[in-house]
Write a protein that holds these residues in place. Structure first.
Motif, PDB file in Angstrom:
ATOM      1  N   VAL A   1       0.849  -1.197   0.000  1.00  0.00           N
ATOM      2  CA  VAL A   1       0.000   0.000   0.000  1.00  0.00           C
ATOM      3  C   VAL A   1       0.882   1.243   0.000  1.00  0.00           C
ATOM      4  O   VAL A   1       2.075   1.176   0.310  1.00  0.00           O
TER       5      VAL A   1
ATOM      6  N   SER B   1      -6.966  -2.950   0.568  1.00  0.00           N
ATOM      7  CA  SER B   1      -6.566  -1.542   0.605  1.00  0.00           C
ATOM      8  C   SER B   1      -6.667  -0.931   2.004  1.00  0.00           C
ATOM      9  O   SER B   1      -6.241   0.192   2.220  1.00  0.00           O
TER      10      SER B   1
ATOM     11  N   THR C   1      -6.477   3.052   1.937  1.00  0.00           N
ATOM     12  CA  THR C   1      -5.396   3.481   1.054  1.00  0.00           C
ATOM     13  C   THR C   1      -5.752   3.349  -0.425  1.00  0.00           C
ATOM     14  O   THR C   1      -5.056   3.902  -1.271  1.00  0.00           O
ATOM     15  N   GLY C   2      -6.836   2.662  -0.729  1.00  0.00           N
ATOM     16  CA  GLY C   2      -7.292   2.571  -2.110  1.00  0.00           C
ATOM     17  C   GLY C   2      -7.883   3.871  -2.614  1.00  0.00           C
ATOM     18  O   GLY C   2      -8.092   4.045  -3.814  1.00  0.00           O
TER      19      GLY C   2
END
Length: 151
Positions: free
Chosen positions: A38, A87, A103-104
């Motif tokens: 990530v 994510s 984090t996506g």
């Protein structure tokens, strides 16, 4: 006052009610990103860089403790076995649910903070950034601490 300055002030004023492991190197932050595949938001990296792991008055932020594997990596990898989206990065484990960096959805170096539970999946509460999450979380604990002082 910047969000960083607010957090620094809270940590200075109420640090005696909690703990933190202390500053960590960029290598340790990169270890989190590589292990979890990530990109971490700048606000979370700032916190980990300066405080490592911990917080104030019962608020414990996962990060890098004095262990070989960062606590946030351990928690995230563990809950990925139970359906945590790839994510998401666990930043606070409250037992019934986790607070996670999404984090996506990173944009301009920041991403939202969402809650997730194994039973219910994604909850409705979220924050625009780690800074806003941390300030709100710390303030709630400070308010509860101050309320207890009046008893």
């Amino acid at each position: 006052m910047s969000q960083q300055e607010i957090i620094i002030q809270m940590m200075q004023e109420y640090g005696h009610t909690g703990f933190h492991t202390g500053p960590v190197s960029e290598n340790r932050i990169e270890q989190i990103e590589k292990s979890l595949i990530v990109e971490l938001p700048e606000s979370y990296k700032w916190f980990v860089r300066n405080y490592g792991y911990g917080g104030i008055e019962g608020v414990v932020i996962e990060g890098v403790a004095k262990t070989e594997v960062p606590t946030t990596v351990e928690a995230t990898e563990d809950y990925r076995k139970y359906g945590l989206p790839k994510s998401y990065v666990v930043i606070q484990n409250l037992g019934e649910y986790m607070w996670c960096l999404d984090t996506g959805k990173i944009k301009n170096g920041e991403c939202p903070v969402v809650n997730w539970s194994q039973v219910g999946g994604l909850g409705k509460l979220n924050y625009e950034s780690f800074y806003s999450y941390l300030i709100d979380c710390f303030q709630e604990s400070i308010d509860n601490l101050d309320d207890d002082d009046g008893i």
